[in-house]
Design a protein around this motif. Structure first.
Motif, PDB file in Angstrom:
ATOM      1  N   PRO A  74       0.923  -1.234   0.119  1.00 42.65           N
ATOM      2  CA  PRO A  74      -0.012   0.034   0.101  1.00 42.65           C
ATOM      3  C   PRO A  74       0.904   1.315  -0.057  1.00 42.65           C
ATOM      4  CG  PRO A  74      -0.561  -1.627   1.510  1.00 42.65           C
ATOM      5  CD  PRO A  74       0.517  -2.061   1.241  1.00 42.65           C
ATOM      6  N   LEU A  75       0.437   2.211  -0.726  1.00 40.92           N
ATOM      7  CA  LEU A  75       1.039   3.430  -0.770  1.00 40.92           C
ATOM      8  C   LEU A  75       0.323   4.783  -0.650  1.00 40.92           C
ATOM      9  CD1 LEU A  75       0.690   5.367  -3.746  1.00 40.92           C
ATOM     10  CD2 LEU A  75       1.678   3.147  -4.826  1.00 40.92           C
ATOM     11  N   GLU A  76       1.130   5.681   0.016  1.00 41.20           N
ATOM     12  CA  GLU A  76       0.490   7.117  -0.209  1.00 41.20           C
ATOM     13  C   GLU A  76       1.755   7.995  -0.263  1.00 41.20           C
ATOM     14  OE1 GLU A  76      -1.538   8.152   3.487  1.00 41.20           O
ATOM     15  OE2 GLU A  76      -2.637   6.331   3.702  1.00 41.20           O
ATOM     16  N   ARG A  77       0.951   9.346  -0.492  1.00 41.64           N
ATOM     17  CA  ARG A  77       1.822  10.459  -0.588  1.00 41.64           C
ATOM     18  C   ARG A  77       1.980  11.392   0.569  1.00 41.64           C
ATOM     19  NH1 ARG A  77      -0.483   8.787  -5.134  1.00 41.64           N
ATOM     20  NH2 ARG A  77       0.552   8.491  -7.054  1.00 41.64           N
ATOM     21  N   ARG A  78       3.219  11.408   1.275  1.00 41.78           N
ATOM     22  CA  ARG A  78       3.246  12.084   2.416  1.00 41.78           C
ATOM     23  C   ARG A  78       4.546  13.265   2.381  1.00 41.78           C
ATOM     24  NH1 ARG A  78      -0.266  10.828   6.680  1.00 41.78           N
ATOM     25  NH2 ARG A  78      -1.249   8.934   5.873  1.00 41.78           N
ATOM     26  N   LYS A  79       4.238  14.309   2.785  1.00 43.66           N
ATOM     27  CA  LYS A  79       4.931  15.710   2.860  1.00 43.66           C
ATOM     28  C   LYS A  79       6.013  15.392   3.904  1.00 43.66           C
ATOM     29  CE  LYS A  79       4.819  20.655   2.680  1.00 43.66           C
ATOM     30  NZ  LYS A  79       5.446  20.774   1.417  1.00 43.66           N
ATOM     31  N   LEU A  80       7.206  15.820   3.545  1.00 45.06           N
ATOM     32  CA  LEU A  80       8.430  15.762   4.412  1.00 45.06           C
ATOM     33  C   LEU A  80       8.386  16.840   5.243  1.00 45.06           C
ATOM     34  CD1 LEU A  80      11.157  14.743   5.386  1.00 45.06           C
ATOM     35  CD2 LEU A  80      12.137  15.684   3.356  1.00 45.06           C
ATOM     36  N   THR A  81       8.440  16.915   6.524  1.00 45.49           N
ATOM     37  CA  THR A  81       8.551  18.089   7.489  1.00 45.49           C
ATOM     38  C   THR A  81      10.030  18.156   8.238  1.00 45.49           C
ATOM     39  OG1 THR A  81       7.449  16.974   9.321  1.00 45.49           O
ATOM     40  CG2 THR A  81       6.197  18.054   7.648  1.00 45.49           C
ATOM     41  N   GLN A  82      10.121  18.864   9.174  1.00 43.33           N
ATOM     42  CA  GLN A  82      11.564  19.022  10.056  1.00 43.33           C
ATOM     43  C   GLN A  82      11.428  17.726  10.759  1.00 43.33           C
ATOM     44  OE1 GLN A  82      13.876  21.050   9.680  1.00 43.33           O
ATOM     45  NE2 GLN A  82      12.849  22.148   8.228  1.00 43.33           N
ATOM     46  N   ARG A  83      10.562  17.069  11.246  1.00 51.22           N
ATOM     47  CA  ARG A  83      10.386  16.162  11.981  1.00 51.22           C
ATOM     48  C   ARG A  83      10.198  14.685  11.286  1.00 51.22           C
ATOM     49  NH1 ARG A  83       6.328  16.233  16.714  1.00 51.22           N
ATOM     50  NH2 ARG A  83       7.423  14.477  17.361  1.00 51.22           N
ATOM     51  N   GLY A  84      10.502  14.568   9.940  1.00 49.31           N
ATOM     52  CA  GLY A  84      10.468  13.606   9.062  1.00 49.31           C
ATOM     53  C   GLY A  84       8.988  13.335   8.278  1.00 49.31           C
ATOM     54  N   ILE A  85       8.634  11.990   8.092  1.00 49.17           N
ATOM     55  CA  ILE A  85       7.506  11.929   7.330  1.00 49.17           C
ATOM     56  C   ILE A  85       6.466  11.192   8.415  1.00 49.17           C
ATOM     57  CG2 ILE A  85       6.474  10.449   5.650  1.00 49.17           C
ATOM     58  CD1 ILE A  85       8.740  10.725   3.791  1.00 49.17           C
ATOM     59  N   ARG A  86       5.384  11.547   8.572  1.00 51.34           N
ATOM     60  CA  ARG A  86       4.311  11.133   9.577  1.00 51.34           C
ATOM     61  C   ARG A  86       3.389  10.314   8.884  1.00 51.34           C
ATOM     62  NH1 ARG A  86      -0.376  12.657  12.364  1.00 51.34           N
ATOM     63  NH2 ARG A  86      -0.419  12.367  14.582  1.00 51.34           N
ATOM     64  N   TRP A  87       3.172   9.156   9.343  1.00 53.21           N
ATOM     65  CA  TRP A  87       2.211   8.272   8.973  1.00 53.21           C
ATOM     66  C   TRP A  87       1.613   7.337   9.838  1.00 53.21           C
ATOM     67  CZ3 TRP A  87       3.187   4.611   4.007  1.00 53.21           C
ATOM     68  CH2 TRP A  87       1.680   3.851   3.700  1.00 53.21           C
ATOM     69  N   GLY A  88       0.285   7.363  10.285  1.00 53.84           N
ATOM     70  CA  GLY A  88      -0.410   6.550  11.249  1.00 53.84           C
ATOM     71  C   GLY A  88       0.031   7.166  12.572  1.00 53.84           C
ATOM     72  N   GLY A  89       0.306   8.458  12.713  1.00 55.45           N
ATOM     73  CA  GLY A  89       0.808   9.037  14.054  1.00 55.45           C
ATOM     74  C   GLY A  89       2.203   8.439  14.634  1.00 55.45           C
ATOM     75  N   VAL A  90       3.014   8.144  13.562  1.00 53.84           N
ATOM     76  CA  VAL A  90       4.207   7.751  13.856  1.00 53.84           C
ATOM     77  C   VAL A  90       5.413   8.578  12.877  1.00 53.84           C
ATOM     78  CG1 VAL A  90       6.195   5.963  13.633  1.00 53.84           C
ATOM     79  CG2 VAL A  90       3.779   5.189  14.392  1.00 53.84           C
ATOM     80  N   HIS A  91       6.457   9.148  13.510  1.00 51.76           N
ATOM     81  CA  HIS A  91       7.228   9.934  12.437  1.00 51.76           C
ATOM     82  C   HIS A  91       8.503   9.045  12.135  1.00 51.76           C
ATOM     83  CE1 HIS A  91       5.154  13.285  14.384  1.00 51.76           C
ATOM     84  NE2 HIS A  91       5.452  13.966  13.127  1.00 51.76           N
ATOM     85  N   TYR A  92       8.790   9.007  10.896  1.00 46.93           N
ATOM     86  CA  TYR A  92      10.071   8.322  10.541  1.00 46.93           C
ATOM     87  C   TYR A  92      11.166   9.204   9.795  1.00 46.93           C
ATOM     88  CZ  TYR A  92       6.178   4.903  10.265  1.00 46.93           C
ATOM     89  OH  TYR A  92       5.513   3.692  10.573  1.00 46.93           O
ATOM     90  N   MET A  93      12.181   8.814  10.159  1.00 45.27           N
ATOM     91  CA  MET A  93      13.489   9.740   9.634  1.00 45.27           C
ATOM     92  C   MET A  93      14.645   8.779   9.469  1.00 45.27           C
ATOM     93  SD  MET A  93      14.720  12.962   9.062  1.00 45.27           S
ATOM     94  CE  MET A  93      13.556  14.028   9.726  1.00 45.27           C
ATOM     95  N   ASP A  94      15.311   9.229   8.537  1.00 43.45           N
ATOM     96  CA  ASP A  94      16.651   8.767   7.896  1.00 43.45           C
ATOM     97  C   ASP A  94      17.580  10.060   7.515  1.00 43.45           C
ATOM     98  OD1 ASP A  94      18.145   6.840   5.976  1.00 43.45           O
ATOM     99  OD2 ASP A  94      17.673   5.714   7.821  1.00 43.45           O
ATOM    100  N   ASP A  95      18.783   9.515   7.239  1.00 46.50           N
ATOM    101  CA  ASP A  95      19.596  10.298   6.611  1.00 46.50           C
ATOM    102  C   ASP A  95      19.303  10.852   5.330  1.00 46.50           C
ATOM    103  OD1 ASP A  95      21.251  10.062   8.847  1.00 46.50           O
ATOM    104  OD2 ASP A  95      22.668   8.469   8.156  1.00 46.50           O
TER     105      ASP A  95
ATOM    106  N   ILE B 221       6.258   9.635  -2.198  1.00 49.93           N
ATOM    107  CA  ILE B 221       5.608   8.513  -2.453  1.00 49.93           C
ATOM    108  C   ILE B 221       6.154   7.315  -1.410  1.00 49.93           C
ATOM    109  CG2 ILE B 221       5.050   6.297  -3.766  1.00 49.93           C
ATOM    110  CD1 ILE B 221       4.956   7.965  -6.171  1.00 49.93           C
ATOM    111  N   VAL B 222       5.427   7.036  -0.404  1.00 50.49           N
ATOM    112  CA  VAL B 222       5.898   5.920   0.505  1.00 50.49           C
ATOM    113  C   VAL B 222       5.042   4.807   0.578  1.00 50.49           C
ATOM    114  CG1 VAL B 222       6.986   7.632   1.997  1.00 50.49           C
ATOM    115  CG2 VAL B 222       4.617   7.232   2.305  1.00 50.49           C
ATOM    116  N   ARG B 223       5.397   3.646   0.849  1.00 55.33           N
ATOM    117  CA  ARG B 223       4.746   2.451   1.118  1.00 55.33           C
ATOM    118  C   ARG B 223       5.277   1.877   2.520  1.00 55.33           C
ATOM    119  NH1 ARG B 223       3.209   0.332  -3.911  1.00 55.33           N
ATOM    120  NH2 ARG B 223       4.251   1.463  -5.583  1.00 55.33           N
ATOM    121  N   ARG B 224       4.081   0.951   2.698  1.00 54.04           N
ATOM    122  CA  ARG B 224       4.170   0.448   4.280  1.00 54.04           C
ATOM    123  C   ARG B 224       3.731  -1.044   4.103  1.00 54.04           C
ATOM    124  NH1 ARG B 224       0.694   3.054   8.845  1.00 54.04           N
ATOM    125  NH2 ARG B 224      -0.926   2.679   7.439  1.00 54.04           N
ATOM    126  N   ASP B 225       4.367  -1.887   4.832  1.00 48.10           N
ATOM    127  CA  ASP B 225       4.001  -3.290   4.853  1.00 48.10           C
ATOM    128  C   ASP B 225       3.209  -3.523   5.996  1.00 48.10           C
ATOM    129  OD1 ASP B 225       3.656  -6.032   5.086  1.00 48.10           O
ATOM    130  OD2 ASP B 225       5.908  -6.351   4.793  1.00 48.10           O
TER     131      ASP B 225
END
Length: 562
Positions: free
Chosen positions: A392-413, A428-432
């Protein structure tokens, strides 16, 4: 002969009847056996034969051999017009409704209304004769809907084009398995799982399947396609399958129904990315999916005798208790289906082409001396990318805290590098759904997917089912402004509740099963063994004394050691 006033058809009937009746009239007495034989020849009742004999013996006229005509006039009703109006009203508003009353209920309702109006009560025959004048298609349309009426009465027309080689067209569909599975630790009943099956139209071989406790979704379709496309050697070794399953490869076209899971963007984009065409069945024409529907029925027939089988209906289930009899875990049911498909179904003659699906597939791949085979499918060099492309995919906007999806923030280098260059774009982000502790981000620079973990690396791995349950719990507590800390605290609290809950609660068992499967199902991760429960304390050494007892519910004996 009194034939002057008879029509040619009437004269022919009278002469035929005279050939049979005249010998009986000539006798002084006709026996019952002779009357029954004559009735059988004339296609009437024995009582009618006695009536004909009496009339013809007295007059010897051909007319008395003819069937008597009714006194009524065709198309004319002798009922009170007000009674006819009541019958028509009850038919329209009561009998032809979604309540679907039977004829007894309809007759009772008509008579009740007539009695209330002080009218003569019509007979059941008068009502049923009027009911038979209504076309069956109109009755089904009013009671079950026009779609059902069209499926039942509309002439079957059209079909999918014939295939001439394996993998030209593959049909996919889901169903709920008629078996209740148990958890892997305590062997307590969970629920009926879902199975997604893919079948090759040319050979009628099963290309792959996916078994899950979650309802059918784009993920189910993707995992079934991945299982169909990739070779099955490693998977067979992992689950302990002893039978060869050489069917695999990327299909040219997949043929599915119009469910929302097949219309999802993830499935459509995945098929486009891997060069597979997706076509949908015409609406209201289920016969276009007859191949996969028959395969689903065959698969369900194979589980009828398993412990925990629910049957396809209440009548088929009878007095069995599937929850009590359930004994198979999800992995065991997966191995059962794999063994049935590869060891039994593929080796059984198929009525469509007269040979086994295994032989048909091998001839289609390698040729048979008369036709050139399609050849072995090219191996997929990046199986992980194949799976990701169907998540499943969605389009998520990048913010200073990373990408937020389902109440969880994701961040990487890689996200930090985008932020440094001022790119706050939508990605475009996908989640298992089986493990939402990380997501996959499609880089616009090189069109590759990168794994992005949670911003807080101390966050535990969890499934989407656990995450959504925790979010509902947090909202229920009125914390609309919750943050990740509250969310993961809720997850941990639920796990604590799950670990201490009564073992016979199905929701608790499903939660525990989700915990056990999190790491094992993770993309690219290693299998992890389920956590074993604490072993019971050893019994004290003492002489054994054997007795028998009766269970209080069914009086079955069981052994007791004291």
């Amino acid at each position: 002969m009194d034939a002057a006033d008879l029509s040619p058809a009437e004269l022919e009937v009278a002469l035929v009847r005279r050939e049979i009746v005249a010998p009986l009239v000539a006798k002084s007495e006709c026996t019952r056996v002779e009357a029954e034989e004559a009735a059988l020849l004339l296609g009437c009742s024995t009582r009618t034969i006695w009536t004909i004999l009496k009339r013809y013996r007295a007059t010897r006229r051909l007319r008395d051999l003819l069937p008597t005509k009714g006194k009524g006039v065709q198309g004319h009703s002798f009922l009170d017009p007000r009674v006819d109006a009541i019958i028509a009203s009850v038919f329209e508003k009561f009998h032809l409704s979604r309540m679907r009353p039977n004829i007894v209920q309809t007759v009772t309702e008509i008579r009740r209304r007539c009695a209330a109006e002080g009218l003569a009560l019509p007979s059941r025959g008068s009502i049923t004769r009027r009911l038979k004048r209504i076309p069956d298609i109109d009755i089904v349309a009013a009671r079950e809907g026009r779609k059902k009426a069209g499926e039942r009465f509309r002439p079957v027309s059209g079909s999918t084009p014939n295939t001439t080689a394996p993998l030209q067209r593959v049909q996919i569909d889901h169903t709920k398995v008629d078996v209740i599975v148990v958890d892997e630790i305590n062997r307590l009943p969970l629920q009926r799982p879902f199975i997604t099956i893919a079948i090759d139209e040319f050979s009628r071989a099963v290309l792959g399947f996916h078994l899950s406790l979650e309802a059918p979704s784009a993920t189910s379709v993707g995992l079934c396609l991945v299982h169909s496309i990739l070779p099955k050697d490693n998977w067979a070794n992992r689950i302990g399958l002893d039978f060869p399953w050489p069917m695999y490869g990327r299909p040219d076209e997949i043929y599915v129904d119009n469910g929302s899971d097949f219309h999802s963007e993830a499935v459509e984009r995945g098929c486009d990315a891997w060069g597979m065409k997706i076509n949908f069945r015409p609406g209201g024409m289920p016969h276009f999916g007859g191949i996969i529907e028959r395969m689903v029925g065959t698969a369900m027939a194979s589980v009828k005798t398993l412990p925990g089988a629910t049957g396809a209906s209440i009548a088929e289930r009878g007095d069995r208790n599937p929850d009590r009899e359930a004994a198979m875990t999800l992995p065991e049911l997966e191995l059962m289906f794999a063994t049935f498909f590869s060891g039994q179904y593929h080796r059984t003659l198929h009525t469509h082409h007269g040979i086994t699906p295994y032989t048909k597939w091998m001839r289609g791949i390698f040729g048979d001396g008369q036709n050139t085979g399609r050849g072995i499918s090219t191996d997929i060099q990046d199986p992980q990318r194949l799976l990701i492309d169907f998540l499943p995919l969605e389009r998520r906007k990048l913010t200073q805290r990373g990408i937020r999806w389902g109440g969880v923030h994701y961040m990487d280098d890689i996200l930090r590098s985008y932020l440094m260059h001022g790119k706050h774009d939508t990605f475009i982000v996908r989640r298992d759904p089986r493990d939402v502790s990380s997501i996959w981000l499609l880089s616009p620079d090189d069109n590759r997917y990168y794994r992005i973990g949670a911003r807080d690396i101390s966050r535990p791995s969890l499934s989407l089912w656990e995450l959504e349950a925790a979010r509902r719990l947090v909202r229920k507590d009125g914390r609309a402004d919750y943050d990740e800390t509250a969310l993961f605290a809720a997850v941990e609290a639920q796990r604590q509740i799950t670990s201490s809950a009564a073992a016979n609660k199905a929701q608790a068992r499903r939660s525990r099963l989700a915990v056990e499967r999190r790491t094992r199902n993770k993309i690219g991760g290693e299998d992890s063994k389920p956590v074993a429960t604490e072993a019971p304390a050893p019994l004290a050494q003492a002489p054994w004394r054997y007795t028998e007892a009766l269970t209080p519910d069914d009086d079955d004996t069981f052994e007791v050691y004291e």
